[in-house]
Design an enzyme around this catalytic site. Structure first.
Site, mmCIF file in Angstrom:
data_model
loop_
_atom_site.group_PDB
_atom_site.id
_atom_site.type_symbol
_atom_site.label_atom_id
_atom_site.label_comp_id
_atom_site.label_asym_id
_atom_site.label_seq_id
_atom_site.Cartn_x
_atom_site.Cartn_y
_atom_site.Cartn_z
ATOM 1 N N GLN A 13 3.732 7.264 7.215
ATOM 2 C CA GLN A 13 5.466 7.712 7.937
ATOM 3 C C GLN A 13 6.567 8.384 6.997
ATOM 4 O OE1 GLN A 13 7.873 4.294 10.049
ATOM 5 N NE2 GLN A 13 6.460 3.124 8.636
ATOM 6 N N VAL A 14 5.826 8.776 5.307
ATOM 7 C CA VAL A 14 6.484 9.051 4.299
ATOM 8 C C VAL A 14 5.561 9.902 4.115
ATOM 9 C CG1 VAL A 14 7.537 9.376 2.704
ATOM 10 C CG2 VAL A 14 7.851 7.471 3.789
ATOM 11 N N ASP A 37 -12.035 9.356 -0.378
ATOM 12 C CA ASP A 37 -11.277 7.458 0.262
ATOM 13 C C ASP A 37 -11.014 7.629 -1.673
ATOM 14 O OD1 ASP A 37 -12.148 5.076 -0.108
ATOM 15 O OD2 ASP A 37 -14.464 5.369 -0.294
ATOM 16 N N LEU A 38 -9.218 7.110 -1.398
ATOM 17 C CA LEU A 38 -8.835 6.319 -1.667
ATOM 18 C C LEU A 38 -9.396 5.253 -2.797
ATOM 19 C CD1 LEU A 38 -5.138 7.259 -0.801
ATOM 20 C CD2 LEU A 38 -6.920 8.129 -2.339
ATOM 21 N N ASP A 103 11.795 -2.890 -1.601
ATOM 22 C CA ASP A 103 12.267 -4.159 -1.849
ATOM 23 C C ASP A 103 12.405 -5.150 -2.412
ATOM 24 O OD1 ASP A 103 12.071 -3.452 0.336
ATOM 25 O OD2 ASP A 103 13.663 -5.040 1.332
ATOM 26 N N TYR A 126 2.491 -8.946 -1.789
ATOM 27 C CA TYR A 126 2.367 -8.017 -1.427
ATOM 28 C C TYR A 126 3.488 -6.587 -2.325
ATOM 29 C CZ TYR A 126 5.045 -3.505 0.905
ATOM 30 O OH TYR A 126 5.436 -1.878 0.755
ATOM 31 N N LYS A 130 3.221 -4.124 -5.508
ATOM 32 C CA LYS A 130 3.757 -3.776 -5.586
ATOM 33 C C LYS A 130 4.420 -2.683 -7.134
ATOM 34 C CE LYS A 130 4.080 -0.497 -3.070
ATOM 35 N NZ LYS A 130 3.613 1.496 -2.819
#
Length: 290
Positions: A13-14, A37-38, A103, A126, A130
């Site tokens: 999306q971003v 390939d990350l 957040d 998650y 992050k």
């Protein structure tokens, strides 16, 4: 391929919106998964060194919050290890790094508005991954900007707005959580703000302005309030019934309070996003004109 900006996560999306906004700042290389390939650290390092960018903009992430509870290796690779690798490469090459966080690094207790300096206490895997990614970037010494955002949606990919629009056409009623509060944020507004920041700085002039910034649309609402606004602005008459988080159990706990202060971004870069209602209206208008 050499380029001014190396953009990862272009199909998200971003990332999709960034590919458009960043093109005004120079040549952008935005490889897809088949091109880069990350998951392969060697391939990532070779790509960055070969590109020699001024900025690495990392919009790639593992965003399946519930699946992250069990798919630990994949989440940690994309949300922790990859950001750290990109930061170390940026430091090595003297380029800058832009990264996106969430957040969900906060516990989300009470009704406080979280600032960048508030302690992090993720409730789920998650968020923990992050947060670890943020820490890896900060420890690298790279010239880096980390933008924490929330409740991201847009006209592509998988997100809450598109899910509500689909369900509104299928169900007689929608039951949506009403005890989690945050700021729905349009992916295009995020991309436009990042471009505005990068106009003001370079990797060599970033200096003390490097670090973490909150980047969300203004105001606040619940998921139920967001769903109701989506219905009203898109012309659906499907009723939305408020429920609690306990009524909708999920593998990963979510913070009840996702209020983020964007005062730092306004003070340092003179940027403040429109309120979330305006963002939703503009997003739906863009959807209709697409």
């Amino acid at each position: 391929m050499t380029a001014d900006i190396l953009l990862t996560g272009v199909t998200g999306q971003v990332g999709f919106e960034l590919a458009r906004t960043l093109s005004t700042l120079g040549k952008v290389w935005a490889p897809t998964r088949t091109e880069l390939d990350l998951l392969d650290p060697i391939a990532v390092a070779a790509a960055v060194r070969g590109c020699q960018p001024r900025w690495i903009v990392n919009a790639a992430a593992y965003t399946a919050v519930d699946k992250a509870e069990t798919e630990r290796e994949l989440s940690q690779r994309l949300n922790t290890a990859l950001p750290g690798e990109l930061a170390r490469l940026a430091r090595e090459l003297g380029c800058g790094l832009v990264h996106f966080s969430t957040d969900y690094v906060f516990a989300g207790e009470g009704e406080q508005v979280y600032r960048e300096t508030d302690p992090c206490q993720p409730l789920n895997a998650y968020g923990a991954d992050k947060h670890a990614g943020e820490q890896a970037i900060l420890a690298s010494g790279a010239a880096a900007l980390i933008f924490r955002t929330s409740w991201v949606y847009g006209n592509r990919g998988r997100n809450f707005m598109l899910t509500m629009l689909r369900l509104a056409a299928e169900k007689p009623e929608l039951a949506v959580v009403a005890d989690q509060v945050g700021a729905p944020t349009w992916s295009r507004h995020i991309a436009e703000a990042v471009a505005q920041v990068l106009v003001q700085v370079s990797p060599t002039t970033l200096g003390e302005r490097a670090g973490i910034y909150h980047l969300v649309n203004g105001g606040e609402t619940s998921w139920c309030g967001f769903a109701s606004a989506i219905m009203a602005q898109s012309g659906f008459s499907t009723p939305v019934r408020p429920i609690t988080s306990q009524d909708f159990p999920s593998p990963a706990r979510r913070p009840a309070n996702s209020r983020l202060s964007c005062d730092k971004l306004a003070e340092v870069f003179s940027i403040r996003l429109p309120d979330w209602q305006t963002g939703l209206q503009q997003c739906l208008q863009a959807r209709g004109s697409a």
